[in-house]
Design an enzyme around this catalytic site. Sequence first.
Site, PDB file in Angstrom:
ATOM      1  N   GLN A  10      43.496  71.384  14.045  1.00 31.64           N
ATOM      2  CA  GLN A  10      43.792  69.925  14.581  1.00 31.64           C
ATOM      3  C   GLN A  10      45.439  69.937  14.977  1.00 31.64           C
ATOM      4  O   GLN A  10      46.074  70.468  14.261  1.00 31.64           O
ATOM      5  CB  GLN A  10      43.299  68.687  13.998  1.00 31.64           C
ATOM      6  CG  GLN A  10      42.833  67.564  14.500  1.00 31.64           C
ATOM      7  CD  GLN A  10      41.820  66.514  13.934  1.00 31.64           C
ATOM      8  OE1 GLN A  10      41.137  67.102  13.099  1.00 31.64           O
ATOM      9  NE2 GLN A  10      42.155  65.593  14.048  1.00 31.64           N
ATOM     10  N   SER A  93      41.729  75.450   9.024  1.00 35.67           N
ATOM     11  CA  SER A  93      40.949  73.968   8.707  1.00 35.67           C
ATOM     12  C   SER A  93      39.764  73.991   9.608  1.00 35.67           C
ATOM     13  O   SER A  93      38.852  74.852   9.585  1.00 35.67           O
ATOM     14  CB  SER A  93      41.727  72.882   9.009  1.00 35.67           C
ATOM     15  OG  SER A  93      41.161  71.487   8.641  1.00 35.67           O
ATOM     16  N   LEU A  94      39.520  73.453  10.867  1.00 33.51           N
ATOM     17  CA  LEU A  94      38.538  73.259  11.579  1.00 33.51           C
ATOM     18  C   LEU A  94      38.433  74.571  12.129  1.00 33.51           C
ATOM     19  O   LEU A  94      37.133  74.797  12.662  1.00 33.51           O
ATOM     20  CB  LEU A  94      38.441  71.882  12.768  1.00 33.51           C
ATOM     21  CG  LEU A  94      39.360  72.062  13.901  1.00 33.51           C
ATOM     22  CD1 LEU A  94      38.457  72.803  14.818  1.00 33.51           C
ATOM     23  CD2 LEU A  94      39.753  70.920  14.406  1.00 33.51           C
ATOM     24  N   ARG A 118      31.650  66.315  10.761  1.00 33.46           N
ATOM     25  CA  ARG A 118      32.995  66.322   9.962  1.00 33.46           C
ATOM     26  C   ARG A 118      34.020  65.442  10.378  1.00 33.46           C
ATOM     27  O   ARG A 118      34.676  64.767   9.543  1.00 33.46           O
ATOM     28  CB  ARG A 118      33.480  67.827  10.337  1.00 33.46           C
ATOM     29  CG  ARG A 118      34.466  68.230   9.094  1.00 33.46           C
ATOM     30  CD  ARG A 118      34.825  69.647   9.319  1.00 33.46           C
ATOM     31  NE  ARG A 118      35.842  70.270   8.453  1.00 33.46           N
ATOM     32  CZ  ARG A 118      37.115  70.376   8.803  1.00 33.46           C
ATOM     33  NH1 ARG A 118      37.659  70.007  10.060  1.00 33.46           N
ATOM     34  NH2 ARG A 118      38.058  70.991   8.132  1.00 33.46           N
ATOM     35  N   HIS A 202      42.221  67.179   3.393  1.00 33.05           N
ATOM     36  CA  HIS A 202      42.169  68.291   2.540  1.00 33.05           C
ATOM     37  C   HIS A 202      42.780  67.867   0.903  1.00 33.05           C
ATOM     38  O   HIS A 202      43.795  68.541   0.647  1.00 33.05           O
ATOM     39  CB  HIS A 202      42.962  69.479   2.917  1.00 33.05           C
ATOM     40  CG  HIS A 202      42.345  70.186   4.162  1.00 33.05           C
ATOM     41  ND1 HIS A 202      41.131  70.771   4.071  1.00 33.05           N
ATOM     42  CD2 HIS A 202      42.803  70.106   5.514  1.00 33.05           C
ATOM     43  CE1 HIS A 202      41.047  71.163   5.367  1.00 33.05           C
ATOM     44  NE2 HIS A 202      41.772  70.826   6.064  1.00 33.05           N
ATOM     45  N   GLN A 251      36.198  73.130   1.595  1.00 40.25           N
ATOM     46  CA  GLN A 251      37.314  73.428   2.336  1.00 40.25           C
ATOM     47  C   GLN A 251      37.739  71.674   2.562  1.00 40.25           C
ATOM     48  O   GLN A 251      38.836  71.423   3.082  1.00 40.25           O
ATOM     49  CB  GLN A 251      36.923  74.069   3.592  1.00 40.25           C
ATOM     50  CG  GLN A 251      38.084  74.263   4.450  1.00 40.25           C
ATOM     51  CD  GLN A 251      37.668  73.893   6.194  1.00 40.25           C
ATOM     52  OE1 GLN A 251      37.142  72.843   6.474  1.00 40.25           O
ATOM     53  NE2 GLN A 251      37.860  74.761   6.768  1.00 40.25           N
TER      54      GLN A 251
END
Length: 310
Positions: A10, A93-94, A118, A202, A251
């Site tokens: 992101q 991440s994503l 998500r 996170h 995660q």
Amino acid sequence: MTIAFVFPGQGAQTIGMGKALADAYPAARAVFDEVDEALGESLSQLIWEGDIETLTLTQNAQPALMATSMAAMRALEAEGVTIEKAAFVAGHSLGEYSALAAAGAISVTDTARLLRTRGLAMQSAVPVGEGAMAAILGLDLDAVRAVAEEAAQGEVCQAANDNDPTQVVVSGAKAAVERAAVIAKEKGAKRAVMLPVSAPFHCALMQPAADAMAEALAGVEIKSPAVPLIANVRADAVTSPDEIRQLLVEQVTGSVRWRESVQAMAAKGVTEFWEIGAGKALSGMIRKIDRALACRQVGTPEDAKAAAEA
């Protein structure tokens, strides 16, 4: 030359991303069509003609960035470069979901729906204004962990993203993160920048989102990826579908160990990283991690052609 394909997270989103790929390659266009169908709305229209504020909403940015990465992947394939050219895949991440889709572990349809879930779950896990994130520049991971611990004072404050040797992001309760920014400067950080994010990603405050993802992932088929994934929370290779499923849940609340992930791939012989999709943020991080590593962006038809020739 040993290559790893890496996929952005992101923050890389821009209006118009992937449009040239979709115009140049029918297979790239088909990715956007598949994502639109999976979500029951024209996300592609938002990506190409919408406003950046709406695109940046977490539930939109996540599937949009994955779609753009997969469009770039299809362009590479059209030019004769398949996933097997990579020794490893990894994502920030994503971007880990994009990496798994690229490696054939999860279908594009399922990945789009998972990322929509998500995004919504991460956004709703913490009321707006109660969480925050800050980038600490100029302190290493151990120093930032110590800062976060001192700043917590009974609230959540954690090192969330270990991006490169010069940048670690902290995440948690807003007041605690603001304290961390002040303490970091006192401890010698060059800068401490509050990030324009809508939720504290996170960290332990994301546990409701982790629970939602555990439920969502339980209903999705995951295959062994065509090439190993270097997982965010482990910074090591994984190929087992059951392990991948569990690590994707971990995660959500766990740290993105990007610096260690890049170092792990370099230690396994990777000499060149191809950033597949929007932007070049990962390339910037990789160069700070190890100047000897080469980087290439693949986000346009010209990039795909040049990569194939290389």
